[in-house]
Design a protein around this motif. Structure first.
Motif, PDB file in Angstrom:
ATOM      1  N   ALA A  26      -8.967  -4.023   7.447  1.00 31.06           N
ATOM      2  CA  ALA A  26      -8.890  -3.201   6.248  1.00 31.06           C
ATOM      3  C   ALA A  26      -7.494  -3.245   5.651  1.00 31.06           C
ATOM      4  CB  ALA A  26      -9.282  -1.759   6.582  1.00 31.06           C
ATOM      5  N   ARG A  27      -6.489  -3.304   6.510  1.00 30.63           N
ATOM      6  CA  ARG A  27      -5.146  -3.271   5.941  1.00 30.63           C
ATOM      7  C   ARG A  27      -4.695  -4.642   5.448  1.00 30.63           C
ATOM      8  NH1 ARG A  27      -2.287  -3.204  11.729  1.00 30.63           N
ATOM      9  NH2 ARG A  27      -1.651  -5.375  11.538  1.00 30.63           N
ATOM     10  N   GLU A  71      -4.190   8.106   3.191  1.00 35.70           N
ATOM     11  CA  GLU A  71      -4.775   6.782   3.036  1.00 35.70           C
ATOM     12  C   GLU A  71      -6.286   6.883   2.917  1.00 35.70           C
ATOM     13  OE1 GLU A  71      -1.416   4.624   5.777  1.00 35.70           O
ATOM     14  OE2 GLU A  71      -3.496   4.018   5.999  1.00 35.70           O
ATOM     15  N   ARG A  77      -7.981  -0.804   3.137  1.00 34.13           N
ATOM     16  CA  ARG A  77      -7.290   0.448   3.399  1.00 34.13           C
ATOM     17  C   ARG A  77      -6.138   0.522   2.413  1.00 34.13           C
ATOM     18  NH1 ARG A  77      -6.451   2.923   9.199  1.00 34.13           N
ATOM     19  NH2 ARG A  77      -5.089   4.662   8.665  1.00 34.13           N
ATOM     20  N   VAL A  78      -6.140   1.536   1.599  1.00 34.97           N
ATOM     21  CA  VAL A  78      -5.089   1.665   0.590  1.00 34.97           C
ATOM     22  C   VAL A  78      -4.541   3.080   0.613  1.00 34.97           C
ATOM     23  CG1 VAL A  78      -6.179  -0.047  -0.921  1.00 34.97           C
ATOM     24  CG2 VAL A  78      -6.725   2.375  -1.181  1.00 34.97           C
TER      25      VAL A  78
END
Ligand SMILES: Nc1ncnc2c1ncn2[C@@H]1O[C@H](COP(=O)(O)OP(=O)(O)OP(=O)(O)O)[C@@H](O)[C@H]1O
Ligand SMILES: Nc1ncnc2c1ncn2[C@@H]1O[C@H](COP(=O)(O)OP(=O)(O)OP(=O)(O)O)[C@@H](O)[C@H]1O
Ligand SMILES: [Mg+2]
Ligand SMILES: [Mg+2]
Lengths: 233, 236, 371, 371, 233
Positions: free
Chosen positions: D282-283, D316, D331-332
């Motif tokens: 995700a990151r 996040e 992931r933001v």
């Protein structure tokens, strides 16, 4: 205290046997641990000789051991004479003498078991104790000793059993004095040496056997606890 | 088993003498006899259990009786050719003669901690003779708690030699052989049953000529000197 | 300051160790190297449990071992806490007594974390009455860690102390060890295979291979080198020391300053002014030849491409970037590099996703401020 | 197909296990959970070394344990290879004899990797004549692994087999295990704390906590869920099954096809047509609202924003994206999301750095083709 | 073979002692391992009773043990009679009998040591062997037995030493027949029964001691190798 099916003399022999066996174990336990430690961990020239000396009572007949003890601890012996002169202590013919003879005879048995116990202690745990600041004596008491305790218990049991049956060395060194040094095996022996004494001997042997079972049950109980404590069960 | 082998079961107290006899026997061109020495009691029980003994030489009569009752003995061959005397000994360096007669106060000779060493009257022959003698002297009740009861004569003797016991009651043969003790008195012969050594041929050796011959040799006139040399008395 | 120089050979044709390194007075020195390279052997020698054939171990000027002069201080007088690779709990003592074993033997006045604190942090409170026999692998390792900490050592030797722990527990224990290092100024020799533990803790790194020291130095310097085996790892990247500049709680961001500018990262718990250390993994750094727009990546840093270096994998390259005085590595495919026409000396934009940092932990307070 | 259902309680107030799950016939099922959650206990029960108070263990229809009917097949007749957490090498046997112990007892005709192959792969050739006592932690674990493999088991139980290994060695062993699983069609129950091992090997995942099963299912399905503890990890992300489409050796790239389109990754060794599985963390996934240009990132995928989910960290967010039929997580920071004005249903570009994949390994051949 | 300073009879006693001690150890080793295994691992009702029976020879005087053996194996005994009738085997008064009596006497010692050895075997290793396909007998032979071998060695050494010195049971059961059943301790006894025999007894005891040292050196050597093999050194 005296159950009807035992003569006063026999009852005394039972009590004396228990006393002698217990005292002999108590007396020899500490030196046995020390000697076992020397034999396992020591790095000195006479190690095998010490080992042999420890085994000596096994190797020569008990009568010879008794005879040797008499030479040493007798009133004219190199140890007995000063004991008598300085402290007025005369060992021979006393129940102390019986215990001493028994202790000497069972000494190799205890040492052997304690050694096995010590050899199975993981040296890594002692190393861990060192890094936690435990000096030699400290870590021996808090780590080595508890971890070798199954061996000590085994040695105690064997020595106690052997103590209940020790005969040759006791009769030679301490003589057979009813109420003083006549332990069960001496009584049994007496009975077998008399024509027709088989029945009495058998009964006394049965009592020995019962004592041994009692001791073993006790040992079993202690061993169970010990194993739990050592986290093995 | 060949007829000419010979196994002798002899009481331990006969060890020395029997070794001598065995050599003499061999010197006469006979095969060496096999000798087994142990307490008479052990030997008797072994014979009962089929031990290959051809000749039994007991240190006292009851154990020969025991074997005989079990029908293991050629009855006619049972003899008691030698005997012994019962003596009071003391360590060689502190020996003072003691007159042994009825009512001799033996207990008075002992210090408060001292004991008289002898065989265990319960099962060692010398102890039984000692008990008889002490009883005859009227001393049994006083002395019996003061006895150091040894496993055999030699152990009793040792206790005296080492100074543990100031007195010991042993056979004169043993006393004679020890340099560490001195005989300080001899119990009167009438104070105890005669100390005799019964010999007999075992039933299994009934047809063993060797065995018969050896028994004859031991009881014959040629042996008398040897027996005496070892301190035994000849019967009658 | 710990100085170690050791020579030892097991058996005639066996493993031979010949390693020397220094460790700072109150920092974490990580021993890093493949299985069987001699890490545990070094720890054993420093602890005094192995007497090497030749060597010296000197802590703060005091020689604990010097085979030349015959000096050998026994382990029990070194007060070095050791977390062994295999736990080595005392089987006959309860977990609590195990934990207290070293504590009881610590000199009066020695300070360190308290029993309750250690127990709570390691999550072993429910095990105190148990015996080690039934413990799980991770539980055992945690108790061993607690036991060493509570002995109030003056040097801590740890052999893969967290290898048996799950990520969550590790994320709790790591900052604790960092706090310990700072608060108690406790020097730590730390064996690990995990780079995130190095990032979180290590000040110095000793790279080992087959009993020899390959390289030794500050973590930040060593991680920026592309010629070490470290660079071949997929998680290779530069450690960067930063200072917390400000928090923006509303946007959930923290602004960090470092030698080359500023970085936006998810909100950090540390107050402004604290120093942090972050790993900017080479593969988390992208480059663009023009300033990008409309990206979720918040960190776009102007950089100079200093050099292009091979990565070991044939089709990928390291870009050595300089963001101000701070070196940075980016890992790109040869294809990208060609497509973008990258050349050393070129000006680029380094793009870093704000959430793409290694496991963060307070850096040692001795780290110099970003210049 | 392995079916496991176990109930067991140590002591009256002790740890209690109550777990049931199934494992595929020839795939890797990873047991995943914090220290002390019961993983090793489950392995012991499946191996037959622990007789649970109640439960069933059924392999391919054959009941090995059924407390209801009293069935209990002893461990030596199960032919389940076990790699224990503590190695458990036979101290009186040489490394080679240890390795051959199971091999000698395997039934004739049982197939599996050869002795030389295993030894070479595990790098233990130089240890063969040694005894286990002097081995390092990692060496020990490798020998234990080899021993279990060479026993030609019909099920392999592994308890953190790689925990003591360095990254390089792990990167060598993991694909080997994957090959083994495929070639020998060997089902594997695999305990680990490391997500990269899950990625490389696991087909199914059993998430455990305090002796209970939290969730159980295919790895790809479970990794896409944001409600499990997995999602809280910093390396959370979706596993995506792909097929190798073509290689571009000149550019050092491999083109992969997956349900949602194509991905460019550094050159892979697998021939075209092979199937792979990649973790898109995700990151490592960024989003843009307009098609980006001039980036080193080669993978720009059109995606639909399906949902915005919390991450557990307050500032996040997870973006649940659909790239064609394939779910993806990004992931933001909350800040980015607000800045870009993200709303569910919106069309976005998902940006994936080509080198940002998890440790890749051939996926099980039973994975369905990308639809 | 015969050194000048020993009479033929004494030399025979030395050889016989070695033979009897060795044979007794060989005979009792296997049953001892079996019994130890039963005592440690067995879960059956009569366990403590078995334990007590094993200890019995220690607990009663050796003479009684010899006497018991005589009753059992004698020509009229429940075992000896059929043996004699069916096979023509007569045990008593042979060197086999001496070995048997010695074996019975040292049996508890071996069992005890073997038990300790067995108890210190890590059950985890046996579990590992199981998962590798080793059935009960297989893993006992390949894992348990080697790992308990220090205990077996210790038991062997103790039993051998005790065998060299066994007296009461042998003289009672096997009699004291030179060249046949007269072992060293019996020869020593005979010497002590002879006035002035102390010197001979002392010399023979010294020989016993030398034999024991020899045995211990051998055991030491074996133990070293064993420890290396077990990876402990
Ligand atoms: N014999 C036992 N007696 C009591 N409790 C036990 C026993 N064996 C295991 N336990 C407990 O059961 C729990 C589960 O243990 P287990 O070894 O299965 O954990 P795990 O999931 O393998 O953990 P780890 O990752 O730390 O190895 C632990 O809390 C442990 O303390
Ligand atoms: N007592 C010994 N005898 C012989 N060789 C040994 C001994 N102890 C260690 N070795 C060898 O020395 C080498 C280094 O061992 P060490 O335990 O220090 O490795 P390590 O770096 O800690 O590895 P790991 O990460 O696997 O724990 C290994 O190859 C090991 O086999
Ligand atoms: Mg190591
Ligand atoms: Mg576990």
């Amino acid at each position: 205290m005296n159950p009807g099916w035992l003569s006063a003399e026999e009852w005394q022999a039972v009590r004396l046997s228990l006393e002698v066996a217990s005292r002999s174990v108590l007396v020899s336990l500490l030196p046995a641990v020390l000697v076992a430690w020397l034999l396992v961990r020591g790095r000195f020239p006479g190690r095998v000789l010490l080992d042999a000396v420890v085994h000596l009572p096994l190797v020569v007949p008990p009568v010879v051991v008794g005879w040797g003890l008499l030479m040493l601890f007798g009133i004219r012996g190199p140890i007995g004479a000063p004991l008598n002169e300085w402290f007025g202590v005369r060992l021979v013919f006393t129940s102390e003498a019986a215990a001493l003879a028994t202790a000497v005879m069972s000494f190799p048995l205890i040492v052997r078991a304690v050694r096995l116990g010590l050899e199975s202690v993981d040296p890594g745990l002692e190393a861990a104790a060192r890094t936690l600041g435990a000096g030699p004596f400290d870590r021996f008491l808090t780590v080595t000793l508890p971890l070798m305790s199954p061996g000590i218990l085994a040695g105690t049991v064997t020595a106690f059993a052997a103590g209940l049956g020790e005969f040759g060395a006791v009769i030679t060194f301490a003589s057979n004095i009813p109420g003083e040094t006549q332990t069960l095996p001496l009584a049994i022996y007496s009975a077998t040496q008399t024509p027709g004494g088989e029945a009495a001997a058998g009964r006394l042997a049965l009592i020995s056997f019962a004592l041994a079972i009692g001791g073993l049950l006790l040992a079993e109980f202690v061993a169970r606890r010990m194993h739990r404590l050592l986290g093995r069960a | 088993r060949a007829q000419d082998t010979l196994t002798v079961f002899a009481a331990a107290s006969l060890t020395d003498a029997m070794r001598d006899f065995a050599q003499a026997w061999q010197a006469r061109g006979n095969p060496a006899p096999r000798l087994s020495f142990a307490a008479s009691s052990a030997l008797a029980r072994q014979i009962e259990q089929g031990a290959p003994a051809d000749l039994f030489m007991s240190a006292d009569e009851p154990w020969m009786d025991y074997v005989q009752q079990r029908d293991l003995v050629v009855n006619a061959t049972r003899v008691s050719p030698i005997g012994n005397a019962l003596v009071l000994v003391a360590p060689a360096d502190q020996a003072r003669p003691v007159a042994l007669a009825r009512d001799t106060d033996l207990a008075a000779l002992l210090g408060p901690q001292d004991r008289i060493a002898t065989g265990d009257p319960a099962h060692v022959p010398v102890g039984r003779y000692a008990q008889a003698a002490l009883t005859w002297m009227g001393q049994w009740d006083a002395v019996s708690p003061r006895l150091a009861r040894a496993d055999n004569v030699r152990s009793a003797l040792l206790l005296v030699e080492r100074g543990e016991a100031p007195y010991g009651i042993v056979y004169s043969t043993d006393a004679a052989a020890s340099r560490g003790v001195r005989v300080v008195g001899t119990f009167p012969a009438e104070s105890h049953p005669p100390i005799t050594y019964p010999f007999a041929l075992m039933r299994r050796a009934q047809g063993n000529a060797q065995a018969r011959a050896f028994l004859a040799f031991l009881t014959g006139p040629d042996s008398a000197g040897t027996w005496r040399r070892f301190g035994f008395a000849l019967a009658r | 300051m710990l100085e170690v120089a050791l020579r030892h050979r097991f058996a005639a044709d066996g493993f031979s160790l010949d390693a020397g390194f220094t460790a700072d007075g109150a920092g974490v020195t990580a021993l890093f190297g493949p299985s069987g390279c001699g890490k545990s052997t070094i720890l054993a020698a420093v602890a005094g449990l192995l007497r090497p054939q030749a060597g010296r171990v000197v802590l703060d000027g005091q020689a604990l071992l010097d085979t030349a002069t015959g000096i050998f201080l026994p382990p029990e007088r070194r007060r070095f806490g050791v977390v062994f690779q295999e736990a080595r709990l005392f089987p006959h003592l309860s977990v609590e007594t195990n934990l207290r074993y070293g504590e009881r033997r610590a000199p009066r006045g020695a300070t360190g974390p308290g029993f309750e604190e250690v127990v709570a942090l390691l999550g072993i409170g429910h095990l105190l009455a148990r015996r080690p026999a039934g413990l799980s692998g991770g539980e055992r390792q945690r108790v061993a860690l607690g036991r060493a900490l509570l002995a109030r050592p003056r040097l801590l030797l740890m052999d893969e102390p967290l290898a048996a722990l799950d990520t969550t527990r590790r994320a709790e224990v790591l900052p604790f060890l960092a706090r310990l290092r700072d608060a108690a100024r406790l020097p730590i020799l730390y064996v690990t295979h995990a780079l995130d533990e190095v990032d979180a803790l290590a000040d110095r790194l000793v790279l080992l291979e087959a009993g020899r020291v390959l390289a030794e130095g500050g973590v930040e310097a060593l991680t920026a080198r592309t010629d070490l085996p470290l660079a071949a790892r997929r998680d290779a990247g530069v450690l960067v020391g930063c200072t917390v500049l400000a928090h923006d709680a509303a946007r959930g961001l923290t602004r960090l300053g470092f030698g080359g500018g500023e970085l936006l990262v998810p909100l950090r718990p540390e107050p402004p002014g604290s120093r942090l250390r972050l790993r900017l993994r080479a593969r988390d750094v992208a480059v663009a030849t023009e300033a990008p727009r409309s990206l979720s990546m918040q960190n776009v840093l102007p950089a100079t491409l200093e050099a292009i270096a091979p990565t070991g994998t044939p089709h990928e390259l390291f870009l050595r970037l300089a963001v101000g005085p701070t070196p940075l590595l980016a890992r790109v495919t040869r294809d990208s590099a060609e497509r973008l026409g990258l050349l050393p000396g070129q000006m680029l934009w380094a793009l870093v996703k704000s959430v793409a940092f290694g496991l963060p932990a307070p850096a040692s307070s001795r780290d110099g401020p970003p210049s």
